[in-house]
Design a protein around this motif. Structure first.
Motif, PDB file in Angstrom:
ATOM      1  N   THR A 108       0.827  -1.203   0.000  1.00 51.74           N
ATOM      2  CA  THR A 108       0.000   0.000   0.000  1.00 51.74           C
ATOM      3  C   THR A 108       0.859   1.250   0.000  1.00 51.74           C
ATOM      4  OG1 THR A 108      -1.294  -1.350   1.498  1.00 51.74           O
ATOM      5  CG2 THR A 108      -2.071   0.841   1.071  1.00 51.74           C
ATOM      6  N   ARG A 112       1.020   4.213  -2.782  1.00 45.11           N
ATOM      7  CA  ARG A 112       0.765   5.613  -2.441  1.00 45.11           C
ATOM      8  C   ARG A 112       1.958   6.501  -2.776  1.00 45.11           C
ATOM      9  NH1 ARG A 112      -2.086   5.451   3.465  1.00 45.11           N
ATOM     10  NH2 ARG A 112      -3.634   3.887   2.931  1.00 45.11           N
ATOM     11  N   GLU A 135     -12.689   7.210 -10.056  1.00 49.14           N
ATOM     12  CA  GLU A 135     -12.800   7.942  -8.785  1.00 49.14           C
ATOM     13  C   GLU A 135     -12.118   7.156  -7.670  1.00 49.14           C
ATOM     14  OE1 GLU A 135     -16.777   8.464  -7.339  1.00 49.14           O
ATOM     15  OE2 GLU A 135     -16.036   9.290  -5.462  1.00 49.14           O
ATOM     16  N   LEU A 136     -12.345   5.830  -7.669  1.00 46.86           N
ATOM     17  CA  LEU A 136     -11.726   5.002  -6.630  1.00 46.86           C
ATOM     18  C   LEU A 136     -10.204   5.052  -6.724  1.00 46.86           C
ATOM     19  CD1 LEU A 136     -13.963   1.821  -6.574  1.00 46.86           C
ATOM     20  CD2 LEU A 136     -13.698   3.512  -4.777  1.00 46.86           C
ATOM     21  N   ALA A 137      -9.720   5.187  -7.960  1.00 49.50           N
ATOM     22  CA  ALA A 137      -8.274   5.158  -8.139  1.00 49.50           C
ATOM     23  C   ALA A 137      -7.634   6.511  -7.877  1.00 49.50           C
ATOM     24  CB  ALA A 137      -7.954   4.708  -9.566  1.00 49.50           C
ATOM     25  N   MET A 138      -8.467   7.556  -7.765  1.00 51.95           N
ATOM     26  CA  MET A 138      -7.925   8.904  -7.657  1.00 51.95           C
ATOM     27  C   MET A 138      -7.011   9.057  -6.443  1.00 51.95           C
ATOM     28  SD  MET A 138      -9.967  12.439  -8.074  1.00 51.95           S
ATOM     29  CE  MET A 138     -11.358  11.801  -7.196  1.00 51.95           C
ATOM     30  N   ARG A 142      -6.951   7.701   1.838  1.00 48.06           N
ATOM     31  CA  ARG A 142      -7.445   6.340   1.649  1.00 48.06           C
ATOM     32  C   ARG A 142      -8.069   5.778   2.921  1.00 48.06           C
ATOM     33  NH1 ARG A 142      -7.238   6.889  -3.273  1.00 48.06           N
ATOM     34  NH2 ARG A 142      -5.949   5.674  -4.693  1.00 48.06           N
ATOM     35  N   GLY A 143      -8.249   6.630   3.925  1.00 46.94           N
ATOM     36  CA  GLY A 143      -8.750   6.154   5.211  1.00 46.94           C
ATOM     37  C   GLY A 143     -10.234   5.820   5.140  1.00 46.94           C
ATOM     38  N   VAL A 144     -10.660   4.956   6.068  1.00 40.96           N
ATOM     39  CA  VAL A 144     -12.045   4.511   6.076  1.00 40.96           C
ATOM     40  C   VAL A 144     -12.990   5.666   6.379  1.00 40.96           C
ATOM     41  CG1 VAL A 144     -13.676   2.912   7.080  1.00 40.96           C
ATOM     42  CG2 VAL A 144     -11.292   2.248   6.860  1.00 40.96           C
ATOM     43  N   TRP A 145     -12.668   6.431   7.422  1.00 39.03           N
ATOM     44  CA  TRP A 145     -13.579   7.492   7.837  1.00 39.03           C
ATOM     45  C   TRP A 145     -13.667   8.595   6.793  1.00 39.03           C
ATOM     46  CZ3 TRP A 145     -16.943   6.582  11.490  1.00 39.03           C
ATOM     47  CH2 TRP A 145     -16.649   5.616  12.460  1.00 39.03           C
ATOM     48  N   ALA A 147     -13.324   8.181   3.702  1.00 39.70           N
ATOM     49  CA  ALA A 147     -14.087   7.672   2.558  1.00 39.70           C
ATOM     50  C   ALA A 147     -15.583   7.759   2.818  1.00 39.70           C
ATOM     51  CB  ALA A 147     -13.701   6.230   2.261  1.00 39.70           C
ATOM     52  N   LEU A 148     -15.957   7.679   4.088  1.00 39.02           N
ATOM     53  CA  LEU A 148     -17.392   7.715   4.415  1.00 39.02           C
ATOM     54  C   LEU A 148     -18.001   9.065   4.040  1.00 39.02           C
ATOM     55  CD1 LEU A 148     -19.711   6.135   5.681  1.00 39.02           C
ATOM     56  CD2 LEU A 148     -19.090   7.119   7.873  1.00 39.02           C
ATOM     57  N   ALA A 150     -16.503  11.257   1.927  1.00 34.61           N
ATOM     58  CA  ALA A 150     -15.837  11.825   0.763  1.00 34.61           C
ATOM     59  C   ALA A 150     -16.829  12.275  -0.299  1.00 34.61           C
ATOM     60  CB  ALA A 150     -14.886  10.785   0.172  1.00 34.61           C
ATOM     61  N   ARG A 151     -16.577  13.420  -0.864  1.00 40.85           N
ATOM     62  CA  ARG A 151     -17.360  13.895  -1.997  1.00 40.85           C
ATOM     63  C   ARG A 151     -16.413  14.190  -3.142  1.00 40.85           C
ATOM     64  NH1 ARG A 151     -22.343  16.738  -0.639  1.00 40.85           N
ATOM     65  NH2 ARG A 151     -23.022  15.913   1.361  1.00 40.85           N
ATOM     66  N   LEU A 152     -16.948  14.083  -4.324  1.00 40.45           N
ATOM     67  CA  LEU A 152     -16.144  14.373  -5.496  1.00 40.45           C
ATOM     68  C   LEU A 152     -16.068  15.889  -5.655  1.00 40.45           C
ATOM     69  CD1 LEU A 152     -14.699  12.722  -7.545  1.00 40.45           C
ATOM     70  CD2 LEU A 152     -16.733  12.757  -8.959  1.00 40.45           C
TER      71      LEU A 152
ATOM     72  N   SER B 244     -21.875   5.881  -0.076  1.00 43.22           N
ATOM     73  CA  SER B 244     -20.693   6.730   0.067  1.00 43.22           C
ATOM     74  C   SER B 244     -19.527   6.135  -0.720  1.00 43.22           C
ATOM     75  CB  SER B 244     -20.309   6.831   1.539  1.00 43.22           C
ATOM     76  OG  SER B 244     -19.850   5.579   1.977  1.00 43.22           O
ATOM     77  N   ARG B 245     -18.439   6.855  -0.743  1.00 41.80           N
ATOM     78  CA  ARG B 245     -17.259   6.306  -1.402  1.00 41.80           C
ATOM     79  C   ARG B 245     -16.797   5.062  -0.654  1.00 41.80           C
ATOM     80  NH1 ARG B 245     -12.457  10.247  -2.595  1.00 41.80           N
ATOM     81  NH2 ARG B 245     -14.018  11.165  -3.958  1.00 41.80           N
ATOM     82  N   LEU B 246     -16.984   5.075   0.662  1.00 39.92           N
ATOM     83  CA  LEU B 246     -16.652   3.892   1.449  1.00 39.92           C
ATOM     84  C   LEU B 246     -17.406   2.674   0.907  1.00 39.92           C
ATOM     85  CD1 LEU B 246     -16.418   3.813   5.281  1.00 39.92           C
ATOM     86  CD2 LEU B 246     -17.575   1.995   4.115  1.00 39.92           C
ATOM     87  N   LEU B 263      -4.590  -0.378  -5.322  1.00 41.84           N
ATOM     88  CA  LEU B 263      -4.905   1.047  -5.487  1.00 41.84           C
ATOM     89  C   LEU B 263      -4.525   1.842  -4.249  1.00 41.84           C
ATOM     90  CD1 LEU B 263      -8.385   1.178  -7.248  1.00 41.84           C
ATOM     91  CD2 LEU B 263      -6.156   1.682  -8.200  1.00 41.84           C
ATOM     92  N   TYR B 265      -5.722   1.100  -1.029  1.00 42.75           N
ATOM     93  CA  TYR B 265      -6.688   1.012   0.066  1.00 42.75           C
ATOM     94  C   TYR B 265      -6.284  -0.120   1.002  1.00 42.75           C
ATOM     95  CZ  TYR B 265      -9.759   4.018  -2.632  1.00 42.75           C
ATOM     96  OH  TYR B 265     -10.297   5.081  -3.331  1.00 42.75           O
ATOM     97  N   TYR B 270     -11.227  -1.536   5.823  1.00 44.71           N
ATOM     98  CA  TYR B 270     -12.576  -1.320   5.297  1.00 44.71           C
ATOM     99  C   TYR B 270     -13.488  -2.471   5.692  1.00 44.71           C
ATOM    100  CZ  TYR B 270     -11.415   2.804   2.621  1.00 44.71           C
ATOM    101  OH  TYR B 270     -11.063   4.068   2.265  1.00 44.71           O
TER     102      TYR B 270
END
Lengths: 278, 376
Positions: A108, A112, A135-138, A142-145, A147-148, A150-152, B244-246, B263, B265, B270
């Motif tokens: 990882t 990164r 978008e996922l690859a952007m 990369r954290g879980v929280w 990502a919850l 996250a907005r584009l 969500s993205r999650l 990638l 992650y 997760y």
């Protein structure tokens, strides 16, 4: 490791303790002042006695487009595995720039830090749309929280747009990735690599199973990318290699057999022997 | 070129999170039904006289409340199975732990009204000749503490289990098997009297909850409404997560985990996150279930229960959330009907149902309905 080995390790005088070594941080940045961006030195990997890589030494320059060819079992994939942290070498050194020791980073962290890999078999996320794949690859947190929530952002959207254009999938942005043709999946994969703003792109057999038109477009794409990124292409298809290669490295039995331009390499008697048999 | 750019921009969803239920017809229907039930059922039970044909008996209200709890368990399972691809055969353990936490509160509420009349010790402890309350029973006389434990205990077990399993990259059938082993081990442990949870009799003879008699129709209705609200709120939580993205990362893990890892992650984190949330929702389901059935015993940990939950999700429609909730409620309704006629046949029916779903309509009832919708 038994306690005896641990003690011995502590007693060694040719190295300092791990804890006094400066912590390696990705933010220290990449140092490519001396030219190469990837250094592999004396890398050896063996599986059950079989030496997949045998003291391999290889340098990749910043911004270079390098093709790596070699017969099956020459160690091409293993080399990529070492660079991306999937396989740990028995000994040897692997550096990314001058500061980042790849052998002390996990998969990882390496991803990164800016080394992206395209696998042989295209693996995109079939149940996500093309834009969602990108978008996922952007590059980004990369954290879980994070990502919850996250907005584009507008910026991210522009980035996705430009990559879509670059890989020629502007029309297919809203389709499910699983519905794309084989060639389109390969481009999407390259696009996903680009989204991570990598410094080095490792591309494993990009044109396997492609039609001639698709091959031409891929060649165009990879040449365009070189310069902004360092691109390492592993490929079997000689015609394709000839169409893009400036610098070719031939691997054989886990070591470099020859290096140079395509013409030089092809006229090398050792290469001819390896490829055409005894 | 300019025209190209415009079309490309339009391809990207604008503000994908703005409307939570956007394009989620099934979810809207589910929430609509829930809202209607929460309003109508209490009225039909409490306001309509018992001899009216529209009267809903308290027994039926409790039964429906139980179905809602099962639906919530199915929803939680679908979050990990349908979206993250982790087939858990041990979700009953989280359900039962939530139930035990609630049961402990209810036991402490009995006070000196037990058979032995001890003001502090529950009956089974007096029977076993225990002198004082074990430390892990402290605090359960407060509702807020029990409510916290309902989420915390299953969450903690889920976290520890998941941390060990996902970090070691245990996946697929192996994970299913160890999750099954987990619930089986807990069942054996809870059967033992020394554990301090009432052994094979479990916890029962509850008297009241928050000061209201547990058998009163009003309390039953309130519990039913609470289950409905919990299911609705959990649905919205799960929906928020998967939108969500999650959620997209988690689905990506399900479809191609090594790729997601490459990638950048940390897929184990997760999975752990979603797994823990799912465990907590299961605990909530168990906590609402126990006061409605009036008992919790170690058989709730039985592996069969967890497997049944998987069947509910499969029958309802995996990976849709509302489908799983539907499956949880409908299969249990079917069970109630069938057990009344042919009790012995139920397990065969359940097995046949699972086989039929797997072979003929892998997308479950929801998939069947959708196909109908497309066909017409």
């Amino acid at each position: 490791m038994s306690w005896l080995e641990t003690t011995r390790e502590v007693m060694r005088r040719d190295q300092v303790f791990d804890l006094v070594r400066p912590a390696q941080s990705v933010s220290a940045g990449l140092d490519t002042r001396h030219g190469p961006i990837l250094y592999l030195e004396d890398v050896t990997v063996s599986f059950d006695g079989f030496r997949a890589l045998d003291e391999l030494t290889l340098y990749i320059d910043d911004g270079e487009l390098r093709c790596i060819i070699g017969p099956n079992g020459a160690g091409k994939s293993t080399m990529m595995d070492v660079i991306t942290g999937r396989t740990r070498p028995d000994h040897g050194a692997a550096w990314f720039g001058q500061r980042l020791d790849l052998l002390r980073m996990d998969e990882t962290e390496i991803a990164r830090a800016g080394i992206g890999r395209k696998f042989q078999k295209p693996t995109v996320f079939p149940n996500h749309r093309v834009v969602e794949n990108l978008e996922l690859a952007m590059a980004g947190p990369r954290g879980v929280w994070s990502a919850l929530g996250a907005r584009l952002t507008g910026e991210g959207r522009d980035r996705i747009d430009s990559v879509l254009e670059e890989i020629g999938l502007g029309e297919a942005g809203h389709e499910l990735a699983g519905k794309l043709s084989h060639g389109q999946k390969q481009w999407l994969e390259i696009g996903m690599l680009l989204m991570q703003n990598p410094r080095v792109l490792l591309v494993d057999e990009p044109v396997a199973g492609m039609t001639h038109q698709e091959m031409d477009r891929t060649a165009e794409l990879l040449t365009r990318l070189a310069g902004r990124h360092s691109v390492v292409v592993v490929e079997h298809d000689m015609e394709f290699v000839r169409s893009i290669a400036r610098q070719v490295t031939v691997l054989h039995q886990g070591a470099v057999l020859a290096e140079g331009s395509m013409d030089e390499v092809q006229s090398d008697p050792r290469v001819v022997e390896v490829y055409l048999g005894e | 070129m300019a025209a190209n750019e415009i079309t490309a921009t339009r391809l990207i969803p604008q503000a994908p999170h703005r409307r939570l239920l956007h394009g989620d017809l099934g979810g809207r229907i589910l929430l609509g039904i829930l809202a209607a039930m929460i309003v109508v059922v209490p009225v039909l039970n409490l306001m309509v006289p018992a001899d009216s044909p529209f009267h809903v008996s308290t027994y039926a209200v409790t039964l429906m409340g139980r179905y809602l709890c099962f639906a919530l368990l199915a929803l939680a399972l679908d979050l990990v199975w349908g979206y993250c691809g982790i087939l858990s055969l041990g979700h009953g353990a989280f359900f039962a732990l939530g139930g035990y936490a609630m049961g402990m509160y209810l036991m402490r509420q009995i006070g000196d009204r037990g058979v032995y009349g001890d003001p502090v010790l529950p009956d089974f402890m007096v029977f076993l000749g225990w002198e004082k309350l074990p430390w892990f029973w402290y605090g359960f006389d407060h509702f807020w503490f029990a409510a916290l434990m309902v989420l915390a205990v299953p969450g903690l077990l889920g976290f520890v289990f998941g941390w060990l399993a996902f970090r070691s990259r245990v996946t697929g059938v192996y994970l299913s098997i160890i999750s099954q082993a987990m619930t089986y081990a807990l069942m054996l442990a809870f059967f033992r009297n020394e554990m301090g949870f009432g052994g094979n009799n479990g916890l029962t003879d509850f008297k009241d909850i928050l000061g209201f008699s547990i058998s009163a129709p009003g309390t039953r209705v309130a519990l039913f409404m609470a289950s409905g609200l919990a299911l609705g709120a959990s649905y919205l939580i799960c929906r928020t997560i998967v939108r969500s993205r999650l959620g997209r990362v988690v689905t990506a893990v399900r479809d191609a985990e090594p790729r997601t890892r490459s990638l950048g992650y940390r897929t184990d984190r997760y999975k752990l996150w979603v797994w823990t949330v799912s465990a907590m929702l299961s605990g909530l389901a168990g906590a609402l279930y126990v006061p409605q059935v009036g008992i919790i015993n170690p058989s709730e940990f039985s592996p069969l229960n967890s497997i049944e939950a998987v069947v509910w999700v499969a029958v309802g429609g995996r990976g849709t959330l509302y489908g799983a909730a539907l499956g949880g409620a409908l299969v249990n309704y079917a069970q109630t009907l069938l057990t009344a006629w042919l009790a012995e046949l139920w397990l065969f029916v359940l097995g046949a149902l699972f086989v039929a779903v797997t072979l003929f309509f892998p997308r479950g009832l929801v998939g069947l309905l959708r196909r109908r919708g497309d066909g017409s």
